[in-house]
Scaffold this motif. Structure first.
Motif, PDB file in Angstrom:
ATOM      1  N   THR A 218      42.879  -1.755  -5.133  1.00 12.77           N
ATOM      2  CA  THR A 218      44.077  -0.928  -4.969  1.00 12.77           C
ATOM      3  C   THR A 218      45.255  -1.748  -4.469  1.00 12.77           C
ATOM      4  OG1 THR A 218      43.698  -0.283  -2.650  1.00 12.77           O
ATOM      5  CG2 THR A 218      42.656   1.070  -4.378  1.00 12.77           C
ATOM      6  N   LYS A 235      45.934   2.197  -8.464  1.00 16.02           N
ATOM      7  CA  LYS A 235      44.620   1.682  -8.821  1.00 16.02           C
ATOM      8  C   LYS A 235      44.754   0.660  -9.941  1.00 16.02           C
ATOM      9  CE  LYS A 235      40.147   1.399  -8.777  1.00 16.02           C
ATOM     10  NZ  LYS A 235      39.474   0.721  -7.664  1.00 16.02           N
ATOM     11  N   GLN A 340      37.492  -0.301 -14.884  1.00 14.99           N
ATOM     12  CA  GLN A 340      37.292  -1.424 -14.002  1.00 14.99           C
ATOM     13  C   GLN A 340      36.610  -2.553 -14.773  1.00 14.99           C
ATOM     14  OE1 GLN A 340      35.001  -0.009 -10.691  1.00 14.99           O
ATOM     15  NE2 GLN A 340      36.803   0.613  -9.578  1.00 14.99           N
TER      16      GLN A 340
END
Length: 349
Positions: A218, A235, A340
């Motif tokens: 973050t 994010k 991710q």
């Protein structure tokens, strides 16, 4: 078939202005000179190199002497000195015109150095290592303040406030702290919220906010006076963020991590910019030139990639113009999701 509006909303893939080739290992840090015509870089190959941005060539042979990875480099405000911080436990200060050391390597930290920065007036150099901050005289290399032990863990990064009166720092204790640059007394913090090591910190150009990035993936914005977090965290598309830089007008934030794409955010809208700056390997470090013309990305392919920063403004303008042309639909609920990726060697060390 896609509509013209759908095609316009796709991210723009662009080519770099050029790539700078010469390092023989991952580029660890990049910094522009005040003239915005040159750039300095450091690497896992233990060297420092100065580049001419117009030609893409080195202005002289590599600066050698460090015996381990050079994690951080900084250019003095007048451009006549370079400071380098290495895992070999030393700070070295170089005379740019001659390429020679101004004085003997500076020792004092008991472990490898992580970060180095000049004060805004160029008279002081601050370093992190062995969990402490030390302040050095830029002209002599003498210790003038410290060691300050402001964190309960390894300090990764630090930066002077624009007025030079405070230093902000981050560490693996997951906190952000601001201390007096002369005596080391903590003034703001600890600022808590990150859930993992905090690796990066920068002031906005007006000195009113701090931006930090962490191994929790973050980016957080803080009030530099009160220490309060501003808004929700942003994010990243990577699980770890290793480097951040803010454009000189304070509009854009660039981030690097274990990904081939340098991520760009608009700090005002808190939205990702609709442009793709893709490298050949993971991006390890980022920097903006002080005139806002360039973005540089140091890469794990041993090169520095130089980008035209004006593309960011054009991309924002085209998105704004497109928004004006599209009728506003009735509000519907939505839940954004973000991907991710995993960590690779060479970026976080």
């Amino acid at each position: 078939m896609l509509s013209s509006s759908s095609r316009a909303r796709r991210p723009d893939y662009v080519r770099p202005l050029r790539t700078l080739t010469g390092h023989t290992d991952t580029v660890r840090c990049v910094a522009f000179f005040p003239d915005n015509r040159r750039l300095v870089s450091s690497s896992w190959d233990n060297t420092i190199r100065i580049w001419d941005l117009e030609t893409g060539l080195q202005t002289r042979g590599p600066l050698t002497g460090h015996t381990d990875v050079v994690r951080s480099v900084a250019v003095s405000p007048n451009g006549d000195r370079i400071a380098s911080a290495s895992e070999d436990h030393t700070l070295r200060v170089w005379d740019v015109p001659t390429g020679e050391l101004l004085y003997d390597p500076v020792e004092g930290h008991a472990s490898g150095l992580w970060c180095v920065t000049f004060s805004p007036d160029g008279r002081r150099i601050a370093t992190t290592g062995d969990n402490t901050i030390r302040i050095w005289d830029a002209s002599t290399g003498g210790l003038v303040a410290g060691p300050f032990r402001s964190h309960n863990g390894n300090l990764y990064s630090l930066t002077y406030a624009p007025d030079g009166l405070e230093i902000a720092s981050v560490a693996n204790d997951k906190t952000v702290r601001v201390c007096d640059s002369d005596i080391g007394q903590m003034l703001v913090g600890p600022m808590e919220g990150h859930e993992n090591d905090v690796r990066c910190v920068v002031y906005t150009p007006d000195g009113q906010r701090l931006v930090t990035a962490s191994d929790d993936g973050t980016i957080r914005v803080w009030n530099a006076i009160t220490g309060e977090q501003i808004g929700e965290p942003l994010k990243s598309h990577t699980t770890i963020i290793t480097s951040i830089a803010i454009s000189p007008n304070g509009t854009f934030l660039a981030t690097a991590g274990p990904s081939t794409v340098m991520q760009i955010w608009n700090l005002s809208s808190r939205q990702e910019v609709n442009i793709i700056l893709r490298h050949a390997n993971d991006v390890s470090c980022v920097a903006f030139s002080s005139d806002g013309r360039y973005i540089a990305g140091g890469c794990c392919d041993f090169r520095i990639w130089l980008w035209d920063a004006s593309l960011l403004h054009r991309s924002q303008s085209s998105v704004t113009e497109l928004a004006r042309q599209i009728p506003t639909p009735p509000p519907i609920p939505s839940t954004p999701i973000l991907p991710q990726v995993s960590q690779v060697r060479g970026v976080t060390s």
